[in-house]
Design an enzyme around this catalytic site. Sequence first.
Site, PDB file in Angstrom:
ATOM      1  N   SER A  79      -0.842   7.767  -3.571  1.00 60.91           N
ATOM      2  CA  SER A  79      -0.495   8.312  -2.262  1.00 60.91           C
ATOM      3  C   SER A  79      -0.455   9.845  -2.316  1.00 60.91           C
ATOM      4  O   SER A  79      -1.466  10.470  -2.608  1.00 60.91           O
ATOM      5  CB  SER A  79       0.827   7.710  -1.786  1.00 60.91           C
ATOM      6  OG  SER A  79       1.043   7.958  -0.418  1.00 60.91           O
ATOM      7  N   ASP A 117      -3.165  -1.381   4.407  1.00 59.11           N
ATOM      8  CA  ASP A 117      -2.242  -0.268   4.171  1.00 59.11           C
ATOM      9  C   ASP A 117      -1.734   0.253   5.516  1.00 59.11           C
ATOM     10  O   ASP A 117      -2.526   0.740   6.327  1.00 59.11           O
ATOM     11  CB  ASP A 117      -2.978   0.838   3.417  1.00 59.11           C
ATOM     12  CG  ASP A 117      -2.079   1.980   2.975  1.00 59.11           C
ATOM     13  OD1 ASP A 117      -1.018   2.187   3.605  1.00 59.11           O
ATOM     14  OD2 ASP A 117      -2.440   2.668   2.009  1.00 59.11           O
ATOM     15  N   HIS A 174       0.141  -0.665   0.923  1.00 59.10           N
ATOM     16  CA  HIS A 174       0.090   0.726   0.484  1.00 59.10           C
ATOM     17  C   HIS A 174       0.410   0.874  -1.000  1.00 59.10           C
ATOM     18  O   HIS A 174      -0.229   1.661  -1.704  1.00 59.10           O
ATOM     19  CB  HIS A 174       1.064   1.563   1.314  1.00 59.10           C
ATOM     20  CG  HIS A 174       1.024   3.027   0.984  1.00 59.10           C
ATOM     21  ND1 HIS A 174      -0.104   3.801   1.160  1.00 59.10           N
ATOM     22  CD2 HIS A 174       1.978   3.860   0.478  1.00 59.10           C
ATOM     23  CE1 HIS A 174       0.151   5.042   0.779  1.00 59.10           C
ATOM     24  NE2 HIS A 174       1.400   5.106   0.359  1.00 59.10           N
TER      25      HIS A 174
END
Length: 254
Positions: free
Chosen positions: A104, A201, A231
Site C-alpha cells: 500500500s 480491494d 486490500h
Amino acid sequence: MSDDGRAEKLQRPDGNTVAYAKTDGRAPTVAFLGGFRSDMTGTKAMALEAWARKTGRGYLRFDYFGHGQSSGRFEDGTIGRWLDDSLAAIDSLTTGKLVLVGSSMGGWLSLLVARARPERLAGVVLIAAAPDFTERMLLKGLSPADRATLEREGRLERPSQYSLEPSVFTWKLIEEGRNHLLLDKPLVLPCPVRLIHGQSDPDVPWEYSLQIARHIEAPEVVTTFVKGGDHRLSNTADIARLVATVEGLTAKPI
C-alpha cells in the site's frame, strides 16, 4: 530483534527512534515497507521473516515515525519523513543488494527508495501499491465540505475498517506529499518489478496497478491480479503467493 523478542531501536538525528527487527543472512536482503498506520508485526511482514529465517536470507522490517513501536506522533508524519526513516534504516542496517517489498503506502515509499538507491536494487515487489495516494485518491475523494474542513482545521478524521480508532489525515501530509509524487514524471528502475493486487480491494482500485505498471520502465514488469482479493492480501494463499514472488526475485542472479 533482540534475544528477548523486543524491537531494536535506530536513533535518528532529531532524537526520535525507528523500531526495527533484523535477520542476518545472505544477499539480496529483503526489506519490508508497511502501509499507512500499519506496523512491522503485520501478517505479511512476519511471514516474510519466517521465510527468511528458514532459508537463511537477510531480512529487515521496521516501523516509520509515529507507527508501531517507533517514537513520534502519527499525525506529525509525512511522506518525506517516512521516506527519510526508510532510507536511514536501509542504509544503516543493510549492505549489498536489496529486494524491496512495499504494501500500500509502503509501495509508494519502496518506489521512492528505489529511485534514491538504484545501485542497490535486485528487485521490487509492490502489493496494492498506492504511490501518490495523497493527491490521486485522498484529495480527489473528498467532498467539498471535507476538503474545506481539512484545509481550515489542518486535519480530518475518517472511520477505519481496520481499527476502532479513526484514520487521521492532515493537510500537511497532502502538501508535503506533493514533493514526492512519482506518476507525473518518468520512473526508470534497473531491476525486475512485480505488482500484486486484489480485484476486490476497497481502498486502492486494482486498475491503479495497471497505471503503475505502464508507467515504470524496468527490465521486467509482471502484474498479478487476485480475483476476490482484498486490500491486505494476507490469507494463506496470498501469503504463499507473496513468498513465492519474493523468493523468485532473490533467486535471480545479481
